[in-house]
Design a protein around this motif. Structure first.
Motif, PDB file in Angstrom:
ATOM      1  N   LYS A  62      17.189 -76.067  27.370  1.00 10.90           N
ATOM      2  CA  LYS A  62      17.997 -77.208  26.963  1.00 10.90           C
ATOM      3  C   LYS A  62      18.005 -77.320  25.428  1.00 10.90           C
ATOM      4  CE  LYS A  62      16.728 -81.575  27.072  1.00 10.90           C
ATOM      5  NZ  LYS A  62      16.154 -82.869  27.477  1.00 10.90           N
ATOM      6  N   THR A  63      16.805 -77.233  24.845  1.00 10.56           N
ATOM      7  CA  THR A  63      16.689 -77.342  23.387  1.00 10.56           C
ATOM      8  C   THR A  63      17.420 -76.197  22.708  1.00 10.56           C
ATOM      9  OG1 THR A  63      14.520 -78.336  23.677  1.00 10.56           O
ATOM     10  CG2 THR A  63      15.059 -77.553  21.473  1.00 10.56           C
ATOM     11  N   MET A  82      13.963 -73.171  18.191  1.00  8.88           N
ATOM     12  CA  MET A  82      14.052 -71.883  18.884  1.00  8.88           C
ATOM     13  C   MET A  82      12.922 -71.665  19.876  1.00  8.88           C
ATOM     14  SD  MET A  82      16.922 -71.244  17.875  1.00  8.88           S
ATOM     15  CE  MET A  82      17.157 -69.851  19.001  1.00  8.88           C
ATOM     16  N   SER A  83      11.802 -72.389  19.704  1.00 11.81           N
ATOM     17  CA  SER A  83      10.708 -72.197  20.655  1.00 11.81           C
ATOM     18  C   SER A  83      10.771 -73.225  21.784  1.00 11.81           C
ATOM     19  CB  SER A  83       9.363 -72.323  19.913  1.00 11.81           C
ATOM     20  OG  SER A  83       9.223 -73.642  19.448  1.00 11.81           O
ATOM     21  N   HIS A  92      12.454 -74.902   7.912  1.00 17.03           N
ATOM     22  CA  HIS A  92      11.807 -73.776   8.601  1.00 17.03           C
ATOM     23  C   HIS A  92      11.143 -74.248   9.900  1.00 17.03           C
ATOM     24  CE1 HIS A  92       8.870 -70.396   8.989  1.00 17.03           C
ATOM     25  NE2 HIS A  92       8.045 -71.367   9.286  1.00 17.03           N
ATOM     26  N   LEU A  93      10.397 -75.351   9.799  1.00 14.36           N
ATOM     27  CA  LEU A  93       9.716 -75.884  10.983  1.00 14.36           C
ATOM     28  C   LEU A  93      10.722 -76.343  12.029  1.00 14.36           C
ATOM     29  CD1 LEU A  93       6.813 -77.975   9.431  1.00 14.36           C
ATOM     30  CD2 LEU A  93       6.633 -75.862  10.749  1.00 14.36           C
ATOM     31  N   LEU A 146       8.664 -82.355  15.702  1.00 13.02           N
ATOM     32  CA  LEU A 146       8.520 -82.012  14.293  1.00 13.02           C
ATOM     33  C   LEU A 146       7.884 -83.173  13.541  1.00 13.02           C
ATOM     34  CD1 LEU A 146       9.207 -79.994  12.007  1.00 13.02           C
ATOM     35  CD2 LEU A 146      11.253 -81.370  11.640  1.00 13.02           C
ATOM     36  N   ALA A 147       8.421 -84.363  13.789  1.00 14.27           N
ATOM     37  CA  ALA A 147       7.876 -85.549  13.130  1.00 14.27           C
ATOM     38  C   ALA A 147       6.396 -85.670  13.493  1.00 14.27           C
ATOM     39  CB  ALA A 147       8.643 -86.790  13.559  1.00 14.27           C
ATOM     40  N   GLU A 148       6.084 -85.403  14.747  1.00  8.55           N
ATOM     41  CA  GLU A 148       4.707 -85.489  15.248  1.00  8.55           C
ATOM     42  C   GLU A 148       3.780 -84.549  14.473  1.00  8.55           C
ATOM     43  OE1 GLU A 148       1.498 -86.704  17.310  1.00  8.55           O
ATOM     44  OE2 GLU A 148       3.490 -87.608  17.288  1.00  8.55           O
TER      45      GLU A 148
END
Lengths: 328, 328
Positions: free
Chosen positions: B256-257, B251-252, B244-245, A271-273
């Protein structure tokens, strides 16, 4: 094609700048780089190349220097000498990661304004919430005071840039305002709205409110320099705060949350990227006699690399000549 | 003590407003509520109380109404009738969750400006990144055009409010500007800076830049209505976009995430809660003849409850009388 680069500007100068130049030269066979700074220090960091010339300078403009005074008195600084090089026709474009005010002053007073351009404007390319979709916003701070005519020219120049450099067909131009209807805002913004409506050469689609900036509704957002600067700094501060709070919130949670935080760590990095400025190059000073790019002070070599490519593309695209055709 | 409340304003009216009133009345034994709206609908939602009077109105101001026209032509709307009630001295304070422009117009033109107040200002109480630490910012949009004198009064009124209503001793007042030094910004902000420096009764500590707004460096942030509105909307939009991001990014991700995302879900909710406006009540219109609060249109019963308490505290604190003592 020659690009004049100030090697001494930015938080990680000269190393980050020099490494970015090195990366650029390892891929490019046609562009010449004229690198201004402390020759000895630079030579230690880079391999010789027949595309590279290092020009020794003895002074450095730092973040505390008052911009106009810096231009006047630090004549042998890398920031000023690189601009002088463009002015004298030795280079075709300019890049610095130094003191923003001084870079603007060098662009405006040394390289010079295009005839009949009222005020040059500073314009970054920024990411929206939609992947790989960007917008240009101008002016974000070259001018504290604004007049109707300035913003009309910002719309014209921003539209040409988005179309030429980013390949957007008929870029959607919107006016940043505190309401969506045309009578909203102060007298300045109401008048600008009326003028933009008349302009045939741009695709003007009305006002955009500041909460919609990242919604990918506009290709070019026109604003006065005071509001544009305030809005840009607000975005930076808010993003930083939210990510900071999120980290706090995750790390102070229970064991379950902490485990989860470890698992999503990489994703937060992504996200930061996405908001990392590296791929978007630097902010362009539009309306001066050559491509002038101000890169972010915290730029790493990769950002430097992209900013050099951006200067090259502006030279190739003859963007400045198009502005001259329009105004001179 | 009587509070006039517009029951028909906001996205969840009248239900959310009425439930908020119910919650308030279940705890408070001294305050009278005069609730304006469709009597029949309201009576179905609330228990009778000798602290409650429902006044039937036949019109509703909606989000599309042009503010000044709404005030002029929808005379029997809940929004206007509640303001009229304060004007006539039947109520001591006013609360609405409806059309912001119309609420401002009702406050300014029906309830009326305090003598010698140049322009009333809209002022929310907002969270910083430090838990339980807040700031007031004004004006966030009551005025599109600004003069030096307006901002000087905003500083005085905001300082009194922060000290009286939030209990901050010697509130730190800062001027929102696009640079930290006193010569930064446009002529308006430079002049305001000089005036605020002279004011003995406030604790003015210079400029604050928009990227520092949430850093808990100021108790009161003074700004012109155009910039204040733009900055506030930018914060809202940026927060929404980042969250939102983040959700998308989680979710994408890989398995693991995703597992991690499930584990941290509650924590993300907490973060949103920290910025939830429920505990901060509504935005105050400072500079009019009675406490006037504009609650957020998306307010839930809990927010309504806090906004009523806020009106009550302003009445008890005699904040308006303090402004009158200063200016009349």
């Amino acid at each position: 094609m020659k690009i004049a680069i100030d090697a001494m500007g930015g938080d990680f100068a000269p190393q980050a700048v020099v490494e970015g130049v090195q990366k650029f030269l390892s891929e490019d066979q046609e562009t010449k780089i004229r690198l201004f700074g402390q020759q000895e220090a630079i030579e230690k960091l880079i391999e010789p190349s027949n595309q590279l010339e290092i020009i020794n300078t003895t002074e450095v403009v730092d973040g505390n220097d008052e911009p106009v005074a810096a231009i006047r008195h630090k004549k042998d600084s890398s920031l000023v000498r690189a601009a002088q090089d463009v002015k004298e026709g030795n280079s075709d474009g300019y890049l610095s990661f130094g003191n923003t005010g001084a870079v603007l002053a060098a662009g405006i007073f040394v390289i010079g304004r295009i005839k009949n351009v009222e005020r040059p404007a500073l314009m970054p390319t920024l990411p929206t919430k939609v992947l790989n979709t960007f917008y240009n916003m101008l002016d974000v701070g070259a001018n504290a005071e604004s007049k109707v005519k300035y913003l009309v020219q910002f719309a014209q120049m921003g539209s040409i840039y988005a179309s030429d450099l980013r390949g957007v067909k008929k870029p959607i131009v919107k006016l940043l305002n505190i309401g969506s209807e045309e009578h909203k805002g102060d007298e300045l913004h109401q008048s600008v709205y009326q003028e933009l409506k008349q302009l045939k050469e741009i695709n003007f689609q009305g006002n955009i409110e500041p909460n919609e900036i990242m919604d990918a509704k506009a290709d070019v957002i026109v604003t006065d320099g005071f509001t544009g600067n305030a809005v840009l700094k607000t975005m930076e501060g808010t993003m930083k705060t939210v990510l900071h709070l999120l980290k706090d919130s995750l790390m102070s949670g229970n064991l379950k949350t902490k485990m989860g935080a470890l698992l999503v760590k990489g994703s937060l990095g992504n996200l930061a990227e996405q908001f990392n400025n590296s791929r978007f190059g630097g902010a362009v000073l539009l309306g001066v006699n050559a491509p002038v790019i101000k890169g972010h002070g915290n730029s790493q070599p990769e950002t430097v690399y992209y900013a050099i490519k951006q200067v090259k593309e502006m030279i190739q695209g003859q963007t400045v000549q198009k502005f001259k055709n329009l105004y001179e």
